[in-house]
Design an enzyme around this catalytic site. Structure first.
Site, PDB file in Angstrom:
ATOM      1  N   LEU A 102       0.836  -1.198   0.000  1.00 58.61           N
ATOM      2  CA  LEU A 102       0.000   0.000   0.000  1.00 58.61           C
ATOM      3  C   LEU A 102       0.871   1.249   0.000  1.00 58.61           C
ATOM      4  O   LEU A 102       1.839   1.342   0.748  1.00 58.61           O
ATOM      5  CB  LEU A 102      -0.900  -0.004   1.243  1.00 58.61           C
ATOM      6  CG  LEU A 102      -1.851   1.172   1.402  1.00 58.61           C
ATOM      7  CD1 LEU A 102      -2.957   1.118   0.353  1.00 58.61           C
ATOM      8  CD2 LEU A 102      -2.440   1.183   2.811  1.00 58.61           C
ATOM      9  N   HIS A 103       0.538   2.223  -0.836  1.00 52.87           N
ATOM     10  CA  HIS A 103       1.288   3.463  -0.864  1.00 52.87           C
ATOM     11  C   HIS A 103       0.420   4.615  -1.353  1.00 52.87           C
ATOM     12  O   HIS A 103      -0.392   4.463  -2.254  1.00 52.87           O
ATOM     13  CB  HIS A 103       2.552   3.351  -1.728  1.00 52.87           C
ATOM     14  CG  HIS A 103       2.306   2.868  -3.116  1.00 52.87           C
ATOM     15  ND1 HIS A 103       2.053   1.544  -3.430  1.00 52.87           N
ATOM     16  CD2 HIS A 103       2.256   3.536  -4.288  1.00 52.87           C
ATOM     17  CE1 HIS A 103       1.872   1.419  -4.727  1.00 52.87           C
ATOM     18  NE2 HIS A 103       1.981   2.605  -5.271  1.00 52.87           N
ATOM     19  N   LEU A 104       0.629   5.758  -0.722  1.00 54.53           N
ATOM     20  CA  LEU A 104      -0.099   6.988  -1.039  1.00 54.53           C
ATOM     21  C   LEU A 104       0.810   7.908  -1.836  1.00 54.53           C
ATOM     22  O   LEU A 104       1.929   8.196  -1.422  1.00 54.53           O
ATOM     23  CB  LEU A 104      -0.528   7.675   0.262  1.00 54.53           C
ATOM     24  CG  LEU A 104      -1.138   9.075   0.148  1.00 54.53           C
ATOM     25  CD1 LEU A 104      -2.461   9.037  -0.601  1.00 54.53           C
ATOM     26  CD2 LEU A 104      -1.327   9.687   1.544  1.00 54.53           C
TER      27      LEU A 104
END
Length: 350
Positions: free
Chosen positions: A267-269
């Site tokens: 997961l990465h923003l």
């Protein structure tokens, strides 16, 4: 003393200064651009305490003002901190608050400085979710110079990543696992705390492009549940902090968001400036992944997880990557990526 800004979520360039301990009335009018008659001209009163780092929000208008989707109530007050979202009226017109250091003064809390660094890159080989140009470190003294080759060191305060791996066996050498190795690499890290790490994008799609990753092994948005709500909010707050510390924050707009179907595991923003002035933006897929509904706004994801308990995608989002090229500013259609990039120069800040 730091200064406080009210910042539009939908338009990051929309900023209203909130002087220390002075009441500021916000509502319908040219300052906000709100024309909705359900919003009073004096809908909400804001009073920033720049020493303590919060804003007291008081609803003045009849229709509901909310913080994090919780209605305040007429003539009632709540305290709002960075990372929370103020909706001016009827869950519309979202704003956040940011506290920034005044030039030449020191904030009590350790403030980070941002250093930008231009590096030569190779194409991403269809790997769009990779790290960024500007560098930022915690508790360091380093000049704010774009193009510098300096390599600042992170704080001596070490925050260890949480141990544990995904239950699924994955080939660590495959390119889709690249973020997992990058997030452990001190040379890639520009900020870290007990929950997250920020890394620079190897193939940035704009002048400023960071990725915020949790230490916990979370494969993608599909794995996110309501139990991750606090983490998502923290990641968003870290993203806002990166924007706040960016030397070009006054001239550039930013967006925070996730790719609907990321090509990289973990997961990465994304925190990305909207100039899209980068030699590594080369394909229609690159462009459409950040300028269509394929790019999910961070706050929308948070609100979806809060209300539905998970992230729900509409239809075949992969088709969005095939849409014709269109300028995200003026909506003009362009035939090729080189034509698009030439056109974008018209919209760059002077």
């Amino acid at each position: 003393m730091p200064v406080c800004w009210l910042v539009g979520k939908e338009k990051c360039g929309q900023r209203v200064k909130l002087p220390h301990m002075e009441a500021v009335l916000i509502g319908r009018g040219p300052e906000t651009g709100i024309t909705d008659k359900k919003c009073s001209r004096q809908q909400v009163q804001l009073k920033a305490d720049c020493n303590k780092g919060y804003v007291t929000v008081k609803q003045i208008g009849v229709n509901p003002t909310s913080v994090d989707l919780v209605n305040i109530g007429k003539d009632e007050e709540v305290k709002m901190k960075p990372g929370q979202v103020l909706h001016i009226v009827n869950k519309l017109y979202p704003y956040t608050v940011q506290f920034a250091e005044e030039s030449g003064k020191t904030v009590t809390e350790a403030k980070e400085k941002i250093q930008t660094r231009k590096v030569s890159h190779e194409d991403s080989c269809e790997n769009d979710d990779v790290e960024c140009v500007p560098r930022k470190t915690m508790k360091m003294e380093v000049g704010d110079t774009q193009g510098s080759s300096a390599n600042p060191k992170l704080s001596n305060t070490v925050v260890s990543p949480r141990e544990g791996t995904s239950s699924k066996k994955e080939h660590s050498g495959h390119w889709s696992q690249g973020l997992k190795s990058s997030m452990q690499d001190p040379k890639m890290q520009v900020y870290k705390d007990e929950k997250t790490v920020v890394i620079k994008d190897k193939y940035p799609k704009a002048r400023y492009h960071w990725l915020i990753l949790p230490w916990d092994p979370i494969s993608s948005l599909k794995a996110v549940t309501r139990n991750h709500l606090e983490l998502l909010e923290h990641m968003h707050a870290v993203g806002q902090k990166m924007i706040e510390e960016c030397p070009a924050r006054e001239s550039l707009e930013f967006r925070l968001g996730y790719h609907a179907i990321p090509s990289m595991s973990q997961l990465h923003l994304h925190v990305i400036s909207q100039d899209f002035d980068s030699p590594t933006l080369k394909t229609k897929k690159h462009w459409n992944s950040f300028t269509t509904d394929y790019f999910l706004n961070s706050q929308d994801v948070i609100e979806m997880v809060r209300s539905k308990g998970k992230v729900m995608l509409k239809g075949d989002v992969s088709e969005l990557l095939k849409l014709p090229l269109r300028c995200h500013r003026c909506k003009q259609h362009l035939s090729t990526v080189p034509q698009l990039k030439e056109h974008l120069k018209k919209h760059l800040p002077k």
